[in-house]
Design a protein around this motif. Structure first.
Motif, PDB file in Angstrom:
ATOM      1  N   THR A 129       0.823  -1.296   0.094  1.00 28.22           N
ATOM      2  CA  THR A 129      -0.036  -0.075   0.206  1.00 28.22           C
ATOM      3  C   THR A 129       0.636   1.311  -0.065  1.00 28.22           C
ATOM      4  OG1 THR A 129      -1.599  -1.370   1.269  1.00 28.22           O
ATOM      5  CG2 THR A 129      -1.844   1.165   1.224  1.00 28.22           C
ATOM      6  N   SER A 130       1.693   1.191   0.803  1.00 28.91           N
ATOM      7  CA  SER A 130       2.774   2.557   0.862  1.00 28.91           C
ATOM      8  C   SER A 130       3.988   2.385   0.293  1.00 28.91           C
ATOM      9  CB  SER A 130       2.949   2.644   2.366  1.00 28.91           C
ATOM     10  OG  SER A 130       1.872   2.860   3.159  1.00 28.91           O
ATOM     11  N   ALA A 131       4.017   2.167  -1.120  1.00 23.07           N
ATOM     12  CA  ALA A 131       5.027   1.958  -1.812  1.00 23.07           C
ATOM     13  C   ALA A 131       6.000   3.294  -1.725  1.00 23.07           C
ATOM     14  CB  ALA A 131       4.866   1.906  -3.335  1.00 23.07           C
ATOM     15  N   GLY A 132       7.380   2.847  -1.338  1.00 22.67           N
ATOM     16  CA  GLY A 132       8.313   4.055  -1.049  1.00 22.67           C
ATOM     17  C   GLY A 132       8.223   4.178   0.422  1.00 22.67           C
ATOM     18  N   HIS A 133       7.384   3.759   1.188  1.00 22.20           N
ATOM     19  CA  HIS A 133       7.338   4.057   2.705  1.00 22.20           C
ATOM     20  C   HIS A 133       8.692   4.171   3.148  1.00 22.20           C
ATOM     21  CE1 HIS A 133       4.568   4.588   5.930  1.00 22.20           C
ATOM     22  NE2 HIS A 133       5.476   3.855   6.902  1.00 22.20           N
ATOM     23  N   ASP A 134       9.022   4.917   4.173  1.00 19.36           N
ATOM     24  CA  ASP A 134      10.107   5.138   4.809  1.00 19.36           C
ATOM     25  C   ASP A 134      10.862   6.116   3.809  1.00 19.36           C
ATOM     26  OD1 ASP A 134      11.956   5.326   6.837  1.00 19.36           O
ATOM     27  OD2 ASP A 134      13.063   3.487   6.282  1.00 19.36           O
ATOM     28  N   HIS A 135      10.324   6.489   3.027  1.00 18.64           N
ATOM     29  CA  HIS A 135      10.621   7.551   1.821  1.00 18.64           C
ATOM     30  C   HIS A 135      11.431   6.850   0.887  1.00 18.64           C
ATOM     31  CE1 HIS A 135       9.258  10.299   4.507  1.00 18.64           C
ATOM     32  NE2 HIS A 135      10.330  10.746   5.173  1.00 18.64           N
ATOM     33  N   GLY A 136      11.348   5.538   0.758  1.00 15.50           N
ATOM     34  CA  GLY A 136      11.727   4.661  -0.227  1.00 15.50           C
ATOM     35  C   GLY A 136      13.098   4.772  -0.555  1.00 15.50           C
ATOM     36  N   HIS A 137      13.925   4.905   0.114  1.00 15.96           N
ATOM     37  CA  HIS A 137      15.364   5.030   0.130  1.00 15.96           C
ATOM     38  C   HIS A 137      15.923   3.640  -0.431  1.00 15.96           C
ATOM     39  CE1 HIS A 137      15.692   9.230   1.234  1.00 15.96           C
ATOM     40  NE2 HIS A 137      15.172   8.770   2.485  1.00 15.96           N
ATOM     41  N   THR A 223      10.036  18.851  -0.615  1.00 13.49           N
ATOM     42  CA  THR A 223       8.403  19.175  -0.145  1.00 13.49           C
ATOM     43  C   THR A 223       8.393  19.095   1.159  1.00 13.49           C
ATOM     44  OG1 THR A 223       8.351  16.700  -0.649  1.00 13.49           O
ATOM     45  CG2 THR A 223       8.112  17.889  -2.641  1.00 13.49           C
ATOM     46  N   ALA A 224       7.011  19.841   1.511  1.00 12.34           N
ATOM     47  CA  ALA A 224       7.056  19.711   2.830  1.00 12.34           C
ATOM     48  C   ALA A 224       6.152  18.586   3.376  1.00 12.34           C
ATOM     49  CB  ALA A 224       5.684  20.721   2.942  1.00 12.34           C
ATOM     50  N   THR A 225       5.832  17.633   2.483  1.00 11.27           N
ATOM     51  CA  THR A 225       5.350  16.210   2.944  1.00 11.27           C
ATOM     52  C   THR A 225       5.706  15.151   1.836  1.00 11.27           C
ATOM     53  OG1 THR A 225       3.689  14.769   3.779  1.00 11.27           O
ATOM     54  CG2 THR A 225       3.033  16.188   2.069  1.00 11.27           C
ATOM     55  N   ARG A 226       5.970  13.946   2.231  1.00  8.78           N
ATOM     56  CA  ARG A 226       6.279  13.077   1.056  1.00  8.78           C
ATOM     57  C   ARG A 226       5.347  12.047   0.765  1.00  8.78           C
ATOM     58  NH1 ARG A 226      10.342  15.210  -1.501  1.00  8.78           N
ATOM     59  NH2 ARG A 226      11.292  13.260  -2.346  1.00  8.78           N
ATOM     60  N   THR A 227       4.007  12.290   1.595  1.00  5.96           N
ATOM     61  CA  THR A 227       3.070  11.151   1.315  1.00  5.96           C
ATOM     62  C   THR A 227       1.934  11.682   0.477  1.00  5.96           C
ATOM     63  OG1 THR A 227       3.349  10.503   3.528  1.00  5.96           O
ATOM     64  CG2 THR A 227       1.340  10.108   2.605  1.00  5.96           C
ATOM     65  N   PHE A 228       1.259  10.952  -0.488  1.00  3.79           N
ATOM     66  CA  PHE A 228       0.110  11.311  -1.252  1.00  3.79           C
ATOM     67  C   PHE A 228      -0.883  10.253  -1.056  1.00  3.79           C
ATOM     68  CE2 PHE A 228       3.095   9.180  -4.138  1.00  3.79           C
ATOM     69  CZ  PHE A 228       2.162   8.359  -5.010  1.00  3.79           C
ATOM     70  N   ARG A 241      10.681   5.765  -7.093  1.00  3.01           N
ATOM     71  CA  ARG A 241      11.694   6.580  -7.818  1.00  3.01           C
ATOM     72  C   ARG A 241      11.932   7.891  -7.116  1.00  3.01           C
ATOM     73  NH1 ARG A 241      15.357   4.529 -10.660  1.00  3.01           N
ATOM     74  NH2 ARG A 241      13.750   3.199 -11.736  1.00  3.01           N
ATOM     75  N   TYR A 242      11.004   8.551  -6.743  1.00  5.43           N
ATOM     76  CA  TYR A 242      11.344   9.883  -6.313  1.00  5.43           C
ATOM     77  C   TYR A 242      11.115  10.054  -4.741  1.00  5.43           C
ATOM     78  CZ  TYR A 242      10.958  10.237 -11.311  1.00  5.43           C
ATOM     79  OH  TYR A 242      11.256  10.116 -12.618  1.00  5.43           O
ATOM     80  N   HIS A 243      11.206   9.060  -4.016  1.00  6.00           N
ATOM     81  CA  HIS A 243      11.372   8.718  -2.443  1.00  6.00           C
ATOM     82  C   HIS A 243      10.064   9.330  -1.941  1.00  6.00           C
ATOM     83  CE1 HIS A 243      15.242   7.900  -3.619  1.00  6.00           C
ATOM     84  NE2 HIS A 243      15.785   9.066  -4.067  1.00  6.00           N
ATOM     85  N   LEU A 244       8.847   9.023  -2.561  1.00  7.74           N
ATOM     86  CA  LEU A 244       7.418   9.406  -2.155  1.00  7.74           C
ATOM     87  C   LEU A 244       7.034   8.175  -1.418  1.00  7.74           C
ATOM     88  CD1 LEU A 244       6.362  11.659  -5.108  1.00  7.74           C
ATOM     89  CD2 LEU A 244       7.667  12.388  -2.971  1.00  7.74           C
ATOM     90  N   ASP A 245       5.720   8.644  -0.745  1.00  7.85           N
ATOM     91  CA  ASP A 245       4.960   7.482   0.053  1.00  7.85           C
ATOM     92  C   ASP A 245       3.595   7.399  -0.485  1.00  7.85           C
ATOM     93  OD1 ASP A 245       3.705   5.807   1.969  1.00  7.85           O
ATOM     94  OD2 ASP A 245       4.306   6.838   3.706  1.00  7.85           O
ATOM     95  N   GLN A 246       3.389   6.335  -1.305  1.00  2.00           N
ATOM     96  CA  GLN A 246       1.998   6.150  -1.744  1.00  2.00           C
ATOM     97  C   GLN A 246       1.048   5.553  -0.823  1.00  2.00           C
ATOM     98  OE1 GLN A 246       0.350   4.401  -5.795  1.00  2.00           O
ATOM     99  NE2 GLN A 246       0.886   2.798  -4.547  1.00  2.00           N
ATOM    100  N   ASP A 273       0.866  13.214   8.312  1.00  2.25           N
ATOM    101  CA  ASP A 273       1.816  13.425   7.219  1.00  2.25           C
ATOM    102  C   ASP A 273       1.515  14.867   6.728  1.00  2.25           C
ATOM    103  OD1 ASP A 273       2.990  11.165   7.962  1.00  2.25           O
ATOM    104  OD2 ASP A 273       2.666  10.006   6.463  1.00  2.25           O
ATOM    105  N   LYS A 274       0.626  15.461   7.131  1.00  2.00           N
ATOM    106  CA  LYS A 274       0.205  16.801   6.652  1.00  2.00           C
ATOM    107  C   LYS A 274       0.064  16.715   5.314  1.00  2.00           C
ATOM    108  CE  LYS A 274       3.188  19.618   9.693  1.00  2.00           C
ATOM    109  NZ  LYS A 274       3.587  18.385  10.604  1.00  2.00           N
ATOM    110  N   VAL A 275      -1.179  15.659   4.734  1.00  2.00           N
ATOM    111  CA  VAL A 275      -1.473  15.610   3.427  1.00  2.00           C
ATOM    112  C   VAL A 275      -2.554  16.594   3.102  1.00  2.00           C
ATOM    113  CG1 VAL A 275      -2.742  14.028   1.858  1.00  2.00           C
ATOM    114  CG2 VAL A 275      -1.017  13.011   3.478  1.00  2.00           C
ATOM    115  N   SER A 276      -2.384  17.249   1.982  1.00  2.00           N
ATOM    116  CA  SER A 276      -3.282  18.350   1.498  1.00  2.00           C
ATOM    117  C   SER A 276      -4.386  17.898   0.568  1.00  2.00           C
ATOM    118  CB  SER A 276      -2.894  19.405   1.046  1.00  2.00           C
ATOM    119  OG  SER A 276      -2.188  19.260  -0.186  1.00  2.00           O
TER     120      SER A 276
END
Length: 336
Positions: A129-137, A223-228, A241-246, A273-276
């Motif tokens: 669910t959270s592809a790239g969780h922990d910012h996907g490093h 970015t202010a948050t990495r979660t979308f 790829r871009y260190h985000l959290d889906q 995660d301050k999602v907007s």
């Protein structure tokens, strides 16, 4: 829509087949020359991401037929007998196995022989669910994503089978470029008289995709948050790829109803995660996204999985729509 969530194990076991190239026994220029398209290579593409590759790489030397018409949800495609019959007459067939069960079945029924299976064009991965969780490093983030999905048991978030292979590689410009190189090589073999042009076109496309990758890297670096949050868990490769959290609302099927527990969890994620913004897509209902947005006081916007181009698409081709996606992500994530 259930077919999207229940992709057969056998289909996903072959999901690494990112392009299937059907070559005739002779595989030479005579095949293209003898076709009914003025000597052009007859190419059948399963849906838009394959169509775009065929058109960009083939240029004026190919006649491209697309099985999935604009506005049709590709996962649910049912082929007409005429389309199935045309498969056997193609010089080249490009498809992504595991995305469209009806297409996979039709290709098997067509008895296409002498094929080049592009299973090694790029590496498919499993995304929770959270592809790239922990910012996907790197792989750590990727593995964490899988554990996250498995531990919390999010319904419908595994992309279809025990293998867990995610087929949405075209949403990562780097992986899409790898696929493009393989398609280019296949065209060169199918129509050697125009091999130089296919190579030139492939190189040009790979450069465009490289530039697009740079735009995403630069645009999403700070970015202010990495979660979308999105209705359709199609952006696992992009997130990694871009260190985000889906965070997907309903997994692979954007029209399935998420459980109340999942909706509550997403409300907590949004706050933490301050999602907007809650994203939805053009080819599916925005009802769930708007419900969650209403409950959380958030905005909604489009994040296009590029499974088809329609009048509603923000752009006329792959590059333009991906740039629109980047603009939407930058706004939603608070890019600096």
């Amino acid at each position: 829509m259930n077919v999207r969530r229940l992709i057969p194990t056998t289909a996903l076991a072959g999901a690494v087949a990112l392009g299937l190239v059907s070559l005739s026994a002779c595989a030479g220029t005579s095949d293209a020359a003898d076709g009914g398209n003025g000597g052009k290579l007859d190419v059948v593409a399963s849906f838009y991401p394959m169509q775009y590759l065929a058109e960009q790489i083939g240029g004026g030397h190919v006649a491209v037929e697309t099985l999935t018409k604009p506005g049709v949800e590709p996962h649910d495609l049912e082929l007409k007998p005429k389309q199935i019959g045309a498969l056997g007459e193609a010089d080249v067939i490009l498809y992504l196995k595991g995305i469209q069960p009806a297409v996979d079945e039709a290709i098997a029924q067509a008895g296409v022989k002498n094929t080049v299976d592009a299973a090694t064009l790029t590496k498919l991965e499993a995304h929770g669910t959270s592809a790239g969780h922990d910012h996907g490093h790197g792989e750590e983030g990727h593995e964490h994503a899988d554990e996250h999905g498995a531990e919390e048991g999010h319904e419908g978030h595994d992309h279809g089978s025990e293998a867990g292979a995610d087929p949405h590689v075209w949403l990562d410009p780097v992986k899409y470029a790898e696929v493009a190189k393989g398609v280019g090589s296949a065209f060169e073999k199918a129509d050697p008289d125009h091999a130089a042009d296919y190579k030139k076109n492939t190189d040009a496309l790979v450069k465009k995709l490289g530039d697009l990758n740079t735009e995403f890297e630069t645009g999403l670096k700070n970015t202010a948050t990495r979660t979308f949050i999105t209705t359709h868990s199609a952006f696992g490769y992009l997130a990694e790829r871009y260190h985000l959290d889906q965070e997907g609302i309903s997994g692979i099927d954007p029209e399935s109803e998420p459980s109340p527990a999942r909706m509550k969890e997403l409300q907590e994620v949004a706050a933490k995660d301050k999602v907007s913004t809650i994203f939805f897509e053009t080819l599916a209902s925005d009802k769930t996204a708007k419900t969650l947005a209403g409950d959380t006081g958030l905005k909604t916007d489009v994040l296009d999985p590029l499974e088809g181009i329609t009048d509603k698409s923000r752009g006329g081709d792959y590059i333009e729509v991906m740039r629109s996606n980047l603009t939407a992500l930058k706004k939603a994530l608070g890019a600096k």
